[in-house]
Scaffold this active site. Structure first.
Site, mmCIF file in Angstrom:
data_model
loop_
_atom_site.group_PDB
_atom_site.id
_atom_site.type_symbol
_atom_site.label_atom_id
_atom_site.label_comp_id
_atom_site.label_asym_id
_atom_site.label_seq_id
_atom_site.Cartn_x
_atom_site.Cartn_y
_atom_site.Cartn_z
ATOM 1 N N ASP A 46 0.807 -1.219 0.000
ATOM 2 C CA ASP A 46 0.000 0.000 0.000
ATOM 3 C C ASP A 46 0.842 1.271 0.000
ATOM 4 O O ASP A 46 2.070 1.224 0.159
ATOM 5 C CB ASP A 46 -0.962 -0.007 1.199
ATOM 6 C CG ASP A 46 -0.262 -0.370 2.520
ATOM 7 O OD1 ASP A 46 0.980 -0.444 2.539
ATOM 8 O OD2 ASP A 46 -0.969 -0.564 3.522
ATOM 9 N N HIS A 103 -7.198 -4.453 9.866
ATOM 10 C CA HIS A 103 -6.874 -4.211 8.452
ATOM 11 C C HIS A 103 -5.571 -4.887 8.059
ATOM 12 O O HIS A 103 -4.658 -5.044 8.864
ATOM 13 C CB HIS A 103 -6.887 -2.718 8.089
ATOM 14 C CG HIS A 103 -5.795 -1.870 8.648
ATOM 15 N ND1 HIS A 103 -6.016 -0.806 9.483
ATOM 16 C CD2 HIS A 103 -4.449 -1.905 8.454
ATOM 17 C CE1 HIS A 103 -4.868 -0.222 9.772
ATOM 18 N NE2 HIS A 103 -3.898 -0.878 9.172
ATOM 19 N N GLU A 153 -9.649 -1.711 5.143
ATOM 20 C CA GLU A 153 -10.346 -1.410 6.393
ATOM 21 C C GLU A 153 -11.638 -2.225 6.498
ATOM 22 O O GLU A 153 -12.125 -2.746 5.494
ATOM 23 C CB GLU A 153 -10.687 0.091 6.422
ATOM 24 C CG GLU A 153 -9.477 1.012 6.355
ATOM 25 C CD GLU A 153 -8.800 1.216 7.701
ATOM 26 O OE1 GLU A 153 -8.822 0.277 8.537
ATOM 27 O OE2 GLU A 153 -8.241 2.301 7.923
HETATM 28 C C1 GLP Z 1 -0.319 0.408 8.563
HETATM 29 C C2 GLP Z 1 -0.030 -0.438 7.336
HETATM 30 C C3 GLP Z 1 -0.277 -1.905 7.589
HETATM 31 C C4 GLP Z 1 0.371 -2.317 8.899
HETATM 32 C C5 GLP Z 1 -0.230 -1.525 10.027
HETATM 33 C C6 GLP Z 1 0.295 -1.919 11.405
HETATM 34 O O1 GLP Z 1 -1.642 0.775 8.662
HETATM 35 N N1 GLP Z 1 -0.807 -0.017 6.194
HETATM 36 O O2 GLP Z 1 0.222 -2.657 6.501
HETATM 37 O O3 GLP Z 1 0.199 -3.693 9.113
HETATM 38 O O4 GLP Z 1 0.063 -0.163 9.795
HETATM 39 O O5 GLP Z 1 1.509 -1.277 11.656
HETATM 40 P P1 GLP Z 1 2.406 -1.555 12.909
HETATM 41 O O6 GLP Z 1 3.202 -2.778 12.582
HETATM 42 O O7 GLP Z 1 3.273 -0.340 13.034
HETATM 43 O O8 GLP Z 1 1.519 -1.754 14.088
#
Ligand code: GLP
Length: 243
Positions: A70, A141, A146
């Site tokens: 993304d 997500h 979402e």
């Molecule tokens: C973002 C990304 C996701 C990721 C999520 C969790 O929203 N788009 O791909 O999994 O954050 O991130 P973190 O690993 O920092 O909790």
């Protein structure tokens, strides 16, 4: 939970090593394999481990192709908070992967439908994703898919929820600077990967992890669809493990 393999680890470093084993195996089996990559804090120990393993001569990224999940809508590739920049700084700049073999959705795309279609076509032209890395958001997500009333299929534009914007504001000067929309591979794109590895750490992810793999499959918890994928490995730490 149907097919998922679960590894409960003691700390993020162990998670990084275990996940790196899967990438090492995939690249050894197929030097030009296609890996799907994720941003967020959770994959960082894995990326550090992959960099170290290439330096140690255990992995060779020179033929590997990668597709990221993304990107924020409206951020240029060199914006400090863009996911392209994140990938350059935390992985690509330190390994031998060729720039033309790394793709991230274009946050500045003028023709969004064309960009999303081309993204899918590029992955398809590479033969599909062999190993997809996923983190998870607090609302379940994956990528930026979402909670909705359906599972979106292919790469598309999404509006970010306030929960997600709030979780990601730590990287921006203020919440007002967090984009309100993003481009993400769809749930269909993710499910088409031959193998998936999800990494999850921290107590704040425990409840959503329980819902994802031990609750009903529902688009209200987008990651719950992974229960229907035939080859998922979940690596989580003790704090995130729900039992
Ligand atoms: C973002 C990304 C996701 C990721 C999520 C969790 O929203 N788009 O791909 O999994 O954050 O991130 P973190 O690993 O920092 O909790």
């Amino acid at each position: 939970m149907i097919h998922t393999r679960v590894h409960v680890v003691n700390n993020p470093e162990e998670m990084g090593r275990l996940a790196a084993d899967l990438f090492e195996a995939a690249i050894q089996a197929k030097p030009a394999c296609v890996i799907g990559l994720a941003t967020g804090s959770t994959p960082l120990p894995l990326y550090r481990e992959l960099i170290a393993r290439e330096k140690a001569g255990r992995i060779d990224f020179s033929k590997v192709r990668s597709a990221n999940l993304d990107e924020y809508k409206g951020l240029a590739p060199d914006h400090p908070q863009s996911y392209r920049r994140f990938m350059q700084e935390n992985l690509f700049d330190h390994i031998s992967i060729r720039p033309e073999n790394t793709i991230v959705p274009d946050g500045l795309a003028a023709d969004i439908d064309a960009m999303c279609k081309a993204y899918e076509e590029k992955i398809e032209s590479w033969g599909g994703v062999d190993l997809q890395l996923l983190g998870i958001g607090h609302d379940g997500h994956i990528g930026f898919n979402e909670p909705e009333d359906h599972f979106p299929g292919m790469t598309h534009e999404v509006q970010l929820t306030e929960m997600t914007r709030d979780a990601n504001k730590r990287f921006f000067a203020s919440i007002d600077e967090v984009p309100t929309a993003a481009f993400t591979m769809g749930i269909g794109t993710v499910m088409a990967a031959r193998k998936i590895v999800m990494v999850v750490t921290g107590e704040d992810k425990r409840e959503i992890l329980r819902k994802t793999f031990w609750g009903p499959v529902t688009p209200q918890v987008p990651a719950s669809i992974l229960q229907f994928h035939p080859d998922v490995t979940l690596i989580c730490d003790k704090a995130a493990y729900p039992f």
